[in-house]
Design an enzyme around this catalytic site. Structure first.
Site, PDB file in Angstrom:
ATOM      1  N   GLU A   1       0.759  -1.313   0.092  1.00 44.87           N
ATOM      2  CA  GLU A   1      -0.017  -0.129  -0.126  1.00 44.87           C
ATOM      3  C   GLU A   1       1.062   1.200   0.122  1.00 44.87           C
ATOM      4  O   GLU A   1       1.669   1.287   0.784  1.00 44.87           O
ATOM      5  CB  GLU A   1      -0.901  -0.194   1.139  1.00 44.87           C
ATOM      6  CG  GLU A   1      -1.707   1.239   1.556  1.00 44.87           C
ATOM      7  CD  GLU A   1      -2.463   1.096   2.743  1.00 44.87           C
ATOM      8  OE1 GLU A   1      -3.678   1.863   2.939  1.00 44.87           O
ATOM      9  OE2 GLU A   1      -2.157   0.454   3.620  1.00 44.87           O
TER      10      GLU A   1
ATOM     11  N   CYS B   1      -5.414  -2.481   2.971  1.00 37.69           N
ATOM     12  CA  CYS B   1      -5.275  -2.281   4.250  1.00 37.69           C
ATOM     13  C   CYS B   1      -6.530  -3.000   4.884  1.00 37.69           C
ATOM     14  O   CYS B   1      -6.568  -4.693   4.593  1.00 37.69           O
ATOM     15  CB  CYS B   1      -5.334  -1.000   4.564  1.00 37.69           C
ATOM     16  SG  CYS B   1      -5.093  -0.508   6.400  1.00 37.69           S
TER      17      CYS B   1
ATOM     18  N   LYS C   1      -9.586   2.307  -2.938  1.00 39.30           N
ATOM     19  CA  LYS C   1     -10.075   1.580  -1.759  1.00 39.30           C
ATOM     20  C   LYS C   1     -11.468   2.265  -1.413  1.00 39.30           C
ATOM     21  O   LYS C   1     -11.913   3.439  -1.599  1.00 39.30           O
ATOM     22  CB  LYS C   1      -9.001   2.049  -0.573  1.00 39.30           C
ATOM     23  CG  LYS C   1      -9.405   1.505   0.638  1.00 39.30           C
ATOM     24  CD  LYS C   1      -8.174   2.044   1.644  1.00 39.30           C
ATOM     25  CE  LYS C   1      -8.554   1.235   3.079  1.00 39.30           C
ATOM     26  NZ  LYS C   1      -7.599   1.790   4.185  1.00 39.30           N
TER      27      LYS C   1
END
Length: 546
Positions: free
Chosen positions: A292, A414, A364
């Site tokens: 990430e 994440c 995301k």
């Protein structure tokens, strides 16, 4: 002699249960908080599951002592949750010390405040148990249903935070963990809580209650053994099969979070990733995965950055990396002249080929409150912990990313990997991915339990969906996991290096992949119905004796 000693031993157990149930308010809440803290040890990474028996049996006995009283039941469950979350989420406070001058003083209040808020859900479970649970053996099964229902609410209300679910405790026994392929982690939580609270079945007073207690205990053991046997057979029947012609390189640069966004270091961090990527064995690699926000630039807008990134791409392969992405929103109609376009920033995954072209993008969707955006910003004075003053914009949700030369991927950035049933776009053939791709940066949390808990949760998503997991983490834990949760390759926490390995092939969609939480809900309804059977059976036995 043994027969003569049995009543005395039972009497001591009954007196102990009475003492626990009869504790005053302060002692009851204190013991509940202690039990909640112990319950965390039954979960990864400690996997000290015997403490789960202590924790949930204590919780049940404490709730027995407030039967019929709503608010004492709520506060008992709340205190248990406070202990559980404070012990299990302590590592969140470490993130506040990345910029200690600005946020360090908020570490303890934030962890305690979050724990107190999340404990509302365990309080609801305690309230339901105190008010509605049947007497006798059935209360053990009722507690399992009430607990998992509260966990489901915690995982869905507001932003949702299904961290450290009770079902994660089964990961310590790979055969048992396979049950997640049928009922998911929530469903396995029903079994875990029922097993952990089962010692309360020994505390039976009236002769008519002993047979229902024995039947309930026997049922729990049969289900436990059945799931374990089925899981063992499943593991044996599905040896790991690899996707032919694919060899991955996962890069774990282990960049200190305090240095990650420091001015002037973006180029150095990029070189670190590039040097690790092109190290020994690069000529055998087909595709490279970085974690990430491994790239601190905006590759879509910066062609020279894409050219540098293309050097990390094996011939004919891909570099898949986390990077920010920006879109500029034009001024609305009627805006005053000179109004500037507004940026929308995304936390993204990008796939880049060896010709420096971006061939796939995922944004995301599940953003971290106070990490990537500030809830109710217009009323909230607190800044976000991450660099920059602009909130990230959420993407549309789970997506299947077509990748040249690879099976389609379901990207998870994440903590998107912690949400059961929300990690793919679906199980239909047209949208089902070939693997879960989790890129993350757990460097915020140092050498704590947090990264281990995060990895355990991601492994459970593999079992639930029947999909392999490829996980690249800045500071670890990076890993390749097969669709039954077996670790194929792993790079430990806080180690700089690369992890080379094959890509396991996916299994056909599991029952949970097809039904989602509906399978857990059906299991919960069955357990709830069974919870009210032992009491009726006990009454019939006593009436027959009379």
């Amino acid at each position: 002699m043994a027969d003569r000693d049995r009543p005395a031993a039972e009497g001591r157990l009954h007196r102990l249960a009475d003492r626990i149930g009869g504790l005053g308010v302060r002692a009851r809440l204190g013991l509940a908080a202690l039990a909640g803290g112990l319950s965390t040890a039954a979960l990864p990474p400690a996997d000290a599951w015997p403490l789960g028996f202590v924790a949930f049996t204590l919780l049940l006995l404490l709730l027995d002592g407030v039967r019929g009283r709503l608010w004492p039941g709520f506060w008992t469950g709340w205190a248990f949750g406070l202990g559980q979350f404070a012990a299990g989420l302590y590592w969140i406070g470490v993130a506040f010390f990345v910029d200690a001058a600005a946020f360090g003083a908020l570490a303890v209040p934030s962890v305690l405040g979050l724990s107190a808020g999340l404990a509302i859900f365990t309080g609801l479970a305690g309230m339901a148990q105190a008010r509605a649970a049947p007497k006798g053996a059935g209360r053990v099964l009722f507690l399992a249903v009430a607990w998992v229902a509260a966990e489901w609410l915690r995982g869905h209300l507001l932003t949702g935070f299904p961290w450290n679910l009770a079902g994660a405790s089964v990961l310590a026994v790979p055969a048992l963990a396979q049950g997640a392929a049928i009922v998911g982690t929530y469903g396995m939580g029903l079994l875990a809580v029922a097993v952990f609270a089962a010692p309360a079945l020994l505390l039976v007073r009236e002769p008519g209650d002993r047979r229902p207690a024995a039947m309930t205990g026997g049922l729990i053991l049969v289900v436990l053994a059945g799931v374990g046997l089925w899981g063992a057979l499943r593991l044996e029947a599905h040896p790991t099969v690899m996707v032919p012609g694919v060899k991955l390189r996962l890069v774990q640069a282990a960049i200190d979070q305090k240095e990650k966004w420091r001015g002037g270091m973006k180029a150095q961090h990029l070189r670190t990733h590039l040097d690790l990527t092109r190290g020994p064995g690069f000529d055998t690699i087909t595709d490279v995965i970085w974690p990430e926000t491994a790239v601190g630039y905006y590759p879509q807008q910066e062609a020279e950055v894409r050219e540098v990134l293309a050097r990390a791409v094996p011939p004919g392969g891909l570099l898949i990396t986390g990077a920010p992405r920006v879109e500029w929103t034009p001024p609305p109609a009627g805006a005053p002249a000179g109004t500037e376009p507004q940026p929308r920033v995304f936390n993204s995954v990008m796939a880049i080929d060896d010709r420096a072209r971006i061939v796939g993008v995922y944004d995301k969707a599940h953003l971290v409150p106070f990490g990537e955006y500030v809830p109710l910003r217009e009323f909230n004075p607190f800044p976000k912990l991450t660099a920059g003053s602009i909130d990230f914009t959420p993407g549309p949700g789970p997506a299947t990313l077509a990748l040249p030369g690879l099976p389609p991927a379901s990207p998870l950035i994440c903590y998107e990997a912690i949400f059961p049933g929300e990690v793919t776009a679906g199980a239909a053939p047209m949208v089902r991915p070939g693997f879960l791709l989790n890129v993350t940066n757990d460097g915020w949390f140092g050498l704590t339990a947090g990264p281990h808990q995060h990895f355990a949760s991601a492994r459970l998503r593999s079992i639930e969906e029947g999909l392999p997991l490829v996980r690249a983490a800045n500071n670890g834990i990076s890993a390749i996991v097969d669709p039954l949760g077996r670790i194929i390759a792993l790079l430990e926490l806080d180690r700089r290096g690369v992890l080379d390995g094959p890509l396991p092939a996916a299994l056909p969609p599991t029952l949970y992949a097809r039904l989602g939480d509906a399978s857990a809900a059906l299991a919960g309804l069955i357990v709830l119905a069974l919870a009210f059977l032992p009491g009726g059976l006990g009454r019939r036995i006593r009436q027959r004796r009379n």
